[in-house]
Design a protein around this motif. Structure first.
Motif, short mmCIF file in Angstrom:
data_model
loop_
_atom_site.label_atom_id
_atom_site.label_comp_id
_atom_site.label_asym_id
_atom_site.label_seq_id
_atom_site.Cartn_x
_atom_site.Cartn_y
_atom_site.Cartn_z
N ALA A 84 0.83 -1.21 0.00
CA ALA A 84 0.00 0.00 0.00
C ALA A 84 0.87 1.26 0.00
CB ALA A 84 -0.93 0.00 1.21
N VAL A 85 1.90 1.27 0.82
CA VAL A 85 2.79 2.44 0.86
C VAL A 85 3.47 2.64 -0.49
CG1 VAL A 85 4.91 3.35 1.91
CG2 VAL A 85 3.14 2.33 3.36
N ARG A 86 3.89 1.55 -1.12
CA ARG A 86 4.50 1.65 -2.45
C ARG A 86 3.50 2.21 -3.47
NH1 ARG A 86 7.30 -2.64 -1.32
NH2 ARG A 86 5.82 -4.17 -2.07
N PHE A 88 1.04 4.22 -2.87
CA PHE A 88 0.91 5.66 -2.61
C PHE A 88 2.12 6.41 -3.16
CE2 PHE A 88 -1.65 4.54 1.43
CZ PHE A 88 -2.82 4.45 0.71
N ALA A 89 3.32 5.87 -2.89
CA ALA A 89 4.56 6.54 -3.29
C ALA A 89 4.69 6.66 -4.81
CB ALA A 89 5.77 5.81 -2.71
N GLY A 91 2.19 6.81 -6.90
CA GLY A 91 1.06 7.51 -7.48
C GLY A 91 -0.02 6.59 -8.02
N LEU A 93 -2.08 4.84 -6.27
CA LEU A 93 -3.23 5.18 -5.45
C LEU A 93 -3.01 6.56 -4.84
CD1 LEU A 93 -3.84 1.88 -3.44
CD2 LEU A 93 -5.19 2.76 -5.34
N ASP A 94 -4.01 7.40 -4.90
CA ASP A 94 -3.93 8.73 -4.31
C ASP A 94 -4.98 8.84 -3.21
OD1 ASP A 94 -3.69 11.39 -3.64
OD2 ASP A 94 -4.62 12.12 -5.50
N PRO A 95 -4.56 8.78 -1.94
CA PRO A 95 -5.53 8.84 -0.85
C PRO A 95 -6.05 10.25 -0.55
CG PRO A 95 -3.33 8.68 0.05
CD PRO A 95 -3.20 8.58 -1.46
#
Length: 129
Positions: A84-86, A88-89, A91, A93-95
């Motif tokens: 999940a962190v990857r 986000f990092a 792009g 997934l954009d929370p």
């Protein structure tokens, strides 16, 4: 539709047994049980909300008879969190659209009260150091 969803419905707008996938995000007292009722036979229900004491349970008979697959994000392995962190990092997934309020750490009590309230416009509350 944001986050890849084909539709988003308010409670009461959804037909029971009509969905392949139901993602519960509220953590309200009855939403785990009602999410299971929305999934079709053999469907999947993912619980992501943080449930508090007083939440009503899921009917085990319905769960078995409907052959539902039930997942909880807090049962995920540490590798899932790294994925999940990857996402986000990179792009993928954009929370950011989930965040409705932002507070400095000094206003923690105010942020906590907002999260614990009943305001339906409150999404995720972000605390910044």
């Amino acid at each position: 539709m944001d986050f890849g969803a084909s539709a988003a419905l308010a409670p009461g707008e959804a037909a029971p047994g009509a969905f392949d996938l139901v993602v519960e995000t509220a953590g309200a007292p009855g939403t785990a049980a009602s999410s299971c009722l929305l999934a079709r036979r053999g469907g999947r229900v993912v619980l992501t909300g943080m449930f508090a004491e007083g939440a009503t349970g899921i009917d085990p008979v319905h769960l078995s008879v409907s052959q539902l697959e039930l997942r909880s994000v807090f049962g995920a392995s540490s590798a899932a969190w790294a994925d999940a962190v990857r996402a986000f990092a990179t792009g993928l997934l954009d929370p950011a659209p989930l965040v409705t309020h932002e507070f400095p750490l000094e206003r923690f009590a105010e942020a906590l009260a907002l999260v614990g309230g009943d305001d339906p416009t409150v999404g995720k509350v972000l605390l910044r150091p």
